[in-house]
Scaffold this motif. Structure first.
Motif, PDB file in Angstrom:
ATOM      1  N   LEU A 215       0.860  -1.181   0.000  1.00 47.53           N
ATOM      2  CA  LEU A 215       0.000   0.000   0.000  1.00 47.53           C
ATOM      3  C   LEU A 215       0.891   1.224   0.000  1.00 47.53           C
ATOM      4  O   LEU A 215       1.734   1.407   0.887  1.00 47.53           O
ATOM      5  N   ARG A 216       0.709   2.090  -1.019  1.00 51.90           N
ATOM      6  CA  ARG A 216       1.523   3.281  -1.153  1.00 51.90           C
ATOM      7  C   ARG A 216       0.662   4.520  -0.999  1.00 51.90           C
ATOM      8  O   ARG A 216      -0.543   4.499  -1.308  1.00 51.90           O
ATOM      9  N   LEU A 245      -2.325   3.465   8.705  1.00 57.09           N
ATOM     10  CA  LEU A 245      -3.420   2.938   7.897  1.00 57.09           C
ATOM     11  C   LEU A 245      -4.722   3.658   8.212  1.00 57.09           C
ATOM     12  O   LEU A 245      -5.036   3.910   9.381  1.00 57.09           O
ATOM     13  N   ALA A 246      -5.473   3.971   7.159  1.00 53.06           N
ATOM     14  CA  ALA A 246      -6.775   4.619   7.313  1.00 53.06           C
ATOM     15  C   ALA A 246      -7.810   3.887   6.476  1.00 53.06           C
ATOM     16  O   ALA A 246      -7.486   3.219   5.492  1.00 53.06           O
ATOM     17  N   PRO A 256      -8.774   6.717  11.111  1.00 50.40           N
ATOM     18  CA  PRO A 256      -7.702   5.780  11.469  1.00 50.40           C
ATOM     19  C   PRO A 256      -8.236   4.357  11.594  1.00 50.40           C
ATOM     20  O   PRO A 256      -9.248   4.107  12.247  1.00 50.40           O
ATOM     21  N   ALA A 257      -7.537   3.434  10.979  1.00 50.74           N
ATOM     22  CA  ALA A 257      -7.980   2.038  11.012  1.00 50.74           C
ATOM     23  C   ALA A 257      -8.004   1.491  12.430  1.00 50.74           C
ATOM     24  O   ALA A 257      -8.835   0.637  12.761  1.00 50.74           O
ATOM     25  N   SER A 258      -7.101   1.966  13.281  1.00 53.74           N
ATOM     26  CA  SER A 258      -7.088   1.481  14.665  1.00 53.74           C
ATOM     27  C   SER A 258      -8.424   1.741  15.334  1.00 53.74           C
ATOM     28  O   SER A 258      -8.939   0.895  16.082  1.00 53.74           O
ATOM     29  N   ALA A 314      -0.969   6.630   5.072  1.00 60.68           N
ATOM     30  CA  ALA A 314      -0.757   8.028   5.436  1.00 60.68           C
ATOM     31  C   ALA A 314       0.236   8.683   4.481  1.00 60.68           C
ATOM     32  O   ALA A 314       1.086   8.003   3.889  1.00 60.68           O
ATOM     33  N   PRO A 315       0.138   9.998   4.296  1.00 57.28           N
ATOM     34  CA  PRO A 315       1.095  10.693   3.432  1.00 57.28           C
ATOM     35  C   PRO A 315       2.532  10.414   3.868  1.00 57.28           C
ATOM     36  O   PRO A 315       2.867  10.485   5.049  1.00 57.28           O
ATOM     37  N   GLY A 316       3.351  10.072   2.924  1.00 51.69           N
ATOM     38  CA  GLY A 316       4.754   9.816   3.209  1.00 51.69           C
ATOM     39  C   GLY A 316       5.059   8.448   3.774  1.00 51.69           C
ATOM     40  O   GLY A 316       6.217   8.142   4.066  1.00 51.69           O
ATOM     41  N   ALA A 317       4.025   7.628   3.940  1.00 46.76           N
ATOM     42  CA  ALA A 317       4.239   6.294   4.512  1.00 46.76           C
ATOM     43  C   ALA A 317       3.848   5.228   3.494  1.00 46.76           C
ATOM     44  O   ALA A 317       2.919   5.416   2.717  1.00 46.76           O
ATOM     45  N   ALA A 318       4.549   4.132   3.520  1.00 47.65           N
ATOM     46  CA  ALA A 318       4.211   2.986   2.690  1.00 47.65           C
ATOM     47  C   ALA A 318       4.099   1.768   3.594  1.00 47.65           C
ATOM     48  O   ALA A 318       4.868   1.621   4.542  1.00 47.65           O
TER      49      ALA A 318
END
Length: 923
Positions: A215-216, A245-246, A256-258, A314-318
């Motif tokens: 997931l990018r 993760l969202a 937020p997925a959490s 999230a932005p900037g996260a993979a």
């Protein structure tokens, strides 16, 4: 939040555009997506239909002055040595009882809890026995102090048709009774259905996950697209990636997925550990040996055409790899899931922090919350009360006694715990050294309003105080509210009705925040009838009656009528002379043709029998649109039981009933007699059986499905019974079968009703003697359960003097002691006859937020079945919505419940040659 609304809408539009372009190429390419035939639990299915008649409320021991001086004070009544904690009139349902006190107070001897429904005792005994599983109900329906982390909690549903009381001997220091009232409020699952739903391992049926997907940022992973309903979602993710993760539903902002999966892990740097748990909606498993955690939900997610369910990074996260599986059910038009996430700090003043706000018609089903960042060694932020306002009211119809009380705990909880509908999954202590003087705390909490959804027709404001009065600071609160919205219902306009003439003037604040300003209130008091000429638009399908009043005196009661027909009761049980300004509401359905074309319905508020003077500070009539009335169509008839060719025949079957047995077979029983028609000689009920799976297969069968059982008959008439008619079979609380039927007597105004019982559907035994007698050849009983309340419907005229055809009902808690009769349906003067022949074979079922009543009118035609509908199971307008071609129709739905799935009816009668099945379309 308002400043960013344009960006939110733009982001949603970009995602919708992305979905429409890419969905055909991406969706399902690498995910395990089951066909759209998954089942949704009936308890959850009911939430996908709107219930505008439910006015959801609570009676609690909150401080009536708006502060934090919570605790019991006489506010309702005292009867002998019992305090009356709760008293309701009209139709309703208790959905939750919560109680706590210091442990020494809880354990005092001689305390007694007494619950009375429609004049009958449902429970009377020790509170410990009731909540700790030594009474009729056990965990997870009823929970003791240890299980509920500091309090007694019950989700046992108590429904009533006319009146309910909860009494307590002793001092109930803190308590909350949440309930609903109004048309249809009694409906909902039985205790057995609710217990099964709360306890079952729903995760065992989730589909297998897909291969791992990366997931990018900017490239959502599409899980499902509408029109469809996501009935289950299961994902596996590297444990440390959860914070990135969202989940996005349609064009809504991502959450937020959490939080979306119930807060098994907050996914933060500080406390990113995982917790293994399973609630009634969410589940999580701690990371496995490969470092992957697992999350699941069975919360239904309806998706309309063009909408998608997606995971985002999230932005900037993979995220290196995600495995996901989606279970799909058929689309549910007219409903969508709202996911409202907030990250806020306490405002530092005496008010409530908004957790859920909306102007839409909705039903709130879950609140997930994380609280952290308080002052050292200080958890008084948990003293904050919830205040839930609906439909633009200033007065909160639900107001609590503490944050931990709302989450079903007490005294700041006993520690981490997880129950079906509530829990504290994580309780973390930072800096616990030095005796805890520098400690700060973090709470991960959830409350699922599955059994007690909060309903609002025109907007909801759910706020929670930070600390004793709301002014506690510093504090960080992150929350996710999950609601179902119903856009087909919208406000068309209002008609204000001011108070005229002399009235009482008073300055009072609203019973809510301590900072609520005092306002001038003009109210009129009396015990008369207020008449209002309703100016409703022709397209109006519902009316919300809002009353402003003084609660200085109680109880106040009024019957409400529209054009002479009873439409509900307003009963206010609790007085507040400290802050007397209050509001209440009642929903009234408006059938097509009630408004417009110069018609002005007459509304009457009849308070002539109110115990305390009825207070009127003014009324507002708010009008609503709604979905169009259903257009019903019946499919071809299929014979499922052939009686014409039986040895000794031909025979006929008339009023009948069928039910599925525990071994999967179906049983049919009904009046059985040789042709031609001779009702006075009908003295036996046939017994026939058919293999599963049921009606969905029978409609495609080429030969009859039922065959005469070896026993041939389920019941024969006794010597004192001139005839026996119309058996109806249902399942009792313990799984056994109960048959209720009519018994012929020499006096047509003393027709009797009796019951028989069976464990296996083959061998039946009479149980007891006559249950009750009634007039007008009372007959054709039909049994149904609402909560723990039995309701029997049967054919009867309005009265000895006014023999209009109608359907009566009585209620019972034990199938032995029955309430006096009341009329669920009364037809016009053209239907007057000695035996109520226009309303034979009544059958009542609930579907899509409505109750449907079908009756056969043989004076119109032998095959004339009329369909009536109402929000309430106890009052049907005398105008049918459809006419079907059937005699003595009995109803059955695919899967056993009427909430969803294909709908069928059977019919029979003299000269028919058997029993026939047809599918009904349009509901």
């Amino acid at each position: 939040m308002h400043a960013g609304s344009h960006n939110v809408r733009a982001a949603g539009a970009r995602l919708d555009l992305f979905v429409s372009r890419a969905i055909r190429h991406l969706l399902g390419a690498s995910l395990a997506i089951a066909p759209g035939a998954a089942s949704i639990a009936p308890v959850l299915e009911d939430l996908l239909s709107f219930h505008p008649g439910w006015i959801t409320r609570s009676v609690t021991t909150h401080d009536p002055a708006g502060g934090n001086d919570d605790g019991y004070r006489p506010g309702i009544a005292r009867e002998g040595d019992h305090q009356v904690l709760f008293h309701a009139r009209g139709e309703g349902r208790i959905t939750r009882i919560w109680m706590t006190a210091p442990r020494a107070e809880l354990d005092k001897p001689d305390q007694e809890l007494w619950i009375e429904i429609d004049g009958r005792t449902a429970f009377r005994g020790s509170p410990h026995d009731f909540f700790e599983g030594r009474g009729p109900w056990r965990s997870p329906l009823a929970l003791g102090v240890e299980a509920s982390s500091g309090a007694f909690t019950s989700y046992v549903p108590f429904a009533w048709s006319s009146e309910a009381k909860v009494r307590f001997r002793g001092v109930p220091v803190y308590y909350q009774i949440t309930h609903r009232e109004g048309p249809g409020a009694a409906s909902g699952p039985t205790p057995e259905q609710l217990e099964r739903f709360m306890a079952e391992d729903w995760t065992a049926t989730l589909p297998a996950p897909s291969p791992r997907e990366a997931l990018r940022p900017g490239a959502p992973l599409l899980l499902a697209a509408g029109p469809a309903t996501v009935a289950g979602l299961d994902i596996r993710i590297p444990a440390g990636s959860l914070r990135d993760l969202a989940v996005r539903i349609g064009g809504q902002p991502p959450v937020p997925a959490s939080f979306f999966f119930g807060l098994a892990s907050t996914g933060t740097e500080v406390d990113g550990g995982w917790t293994t748990f399973r609630s009634a909606l969410h589940a999580a498993w701690a990371p496995d040996g490969a470092g992957a955690g697992r999350l699941a939900t069975r919360l239904p997610i309806p998706l309309a055409e063009g909408e998608a369910l997606a995971l985002e990074a999230a932005p900037g996260a993979a995220i290196a790899g995600i495995e996901a599986a989606v279970d799909l059910a058929p689309a549910r038009p007219g409903v969508r899931l709202l996911a409202q996430y907030r990250d806020q700090t306490a405002p530092g003043r005496e008010t409530t922090m908004p957790l859920v706000e909306s102007d839409e018609p909705l039903q709130l089903v879950a609140l997930i919350e994380q609280i952290r960042g308080g002052r050292p060694d200080d958890r008084t932020y948990l003293e904050g009360d919830e205040m839930i306002r609906t439909d633009g009211m200033s007065y909160p119809l639900q107001i609590g006694t503490g944050t931990e009380d709302y989450f079903n705990g007490g005294f700041y909880f006993l520690g981490p715990h997880s129950n079906a509908f509530s829990g504290q999954l994580r309780f973390l202590v930072d800096n616990p050294e030095d005796g805890g003087r520098g400690a700060r705390f973090s709470h991960s909490l959830y409350r699922l309003h599955v059994a007690d959804p909060i309903v609002s027709r025109s907007g909801l404001r759910f706020g929670m105080e930070a600390g004793p009065t709301g002014a506690y600071t510093p504090l960080r609160v992150r929350s996710l509210g999950l609601s179902y919205a119903f856009p087909e219902y919208r406000v068309l306009g209002e008609q204000p009705i001011p108070v005229r003439g002399e009235g009482r003037r008073a300055h009072s604040a609203v019973d809510a925040e301590r900072s609520s300003p005092r306002r001038l209130m003009l109210s009129r008091e009396g015990r008369g009838i207020t008449r209002i000429e309703v100016e409703c638009p022709p397209e109006a399908r519902g009316l919300l009656l809002l009353r402003a009043y003084s609660a200085a005196k109680a109880p106040q009661t009024a019957r409400v009528r529209l054009d002479g027909r009873d439409v509900g009761t307003i009963h206010e049980m609790q007085a507040n002379p400290v802050r007397s300004f209050a509001e209440d509401a009642l929903w009234i359905d408006l059938p097509p043709g009630q408004c417009g074309a110069g018609r002005r319905p007459a509304l009457e508020i009849d308070a002539t029998s109110s115990p305390a003077p009825w207070s009127e500070g003014g009324y507002t009539l708010r009008f609503f649109s709604g979905p169009p009335a259903p257009q019903l169509r019946q499919g071809p008839a299929v014979e499922i039981f052939d009686t014409e060719g039986l040895p000794g025949g031909p025979f006929y079957v008339n009023d009948h009933s069928m039910i599925q047995l525990p071994d999967g077979r179906w049983m049919l029983t009904g009046i059985f007699n040789p042709e031609p028609y001779r009702p006075d000689t009908e003295r036996a009920f046939v017994l026939a059986t058919a293999p599963g799976p049921g009606p969905a297969r029978w409609v495609d069968a080429t030969s009859p499905s039922f065959a005469l059982a070896p026993e041939r008959f389920s019941t024969h008439a006794l010597a004192d019974e001139r005839w026996i008619w119309a058996p109806h079979v249902v399942r009792d609380r313990d799984g056994s079968l109960v048959m209720i039927f009519h018994v012929g007597t020499p006096d047509p105004d003393r027709s009797g009703f009796r019951i028989a019982r069976s464990r296996d559907g083959r061998v039946w035994a009479r149980h007891g003697k006559t249950l009750f007698e009634d007039i007008c050849v009372a007959r054709d009983p039909m049994l149904v359960r609402l909560g723990d309340l039995w309701v029997v419907y049967y054919t009867r005229c309005a009265s000895r003097e006014l023999r209009l055809s109608g359907v009566a009902y009585r209620t019972s808690l034990d199938l032995a002691h029955w309430s006096p009769p009341a009329m669920a349906l009364t037809l016009g003067p053209e239907t007057a006859m000695h035996n109520s022949g226009h309303t034979e074979s009544p059958f009542v079922f609930a579907r899509g937020g409505w109750f449907y009543l079908t009756v056969t009118s043989y004076p119109v035609h032998e095959d004339a079945t009329f369909v009536y509908r109402s929000r309430s199971p106890f009052a049907f307008p005398p105008r049918p919505i459809a006419r079907l071609r059937a005699h003595a129709a009995e109803w059955v739905a695919e899967g056993g419940g009427f909430g969803a799935g294909r709908l069928f009816f059977t019919h029979a009668g003299a000269g028919k040659g058997g029993v026939f099945l047809q599918e009904l379309f349009g509901l």
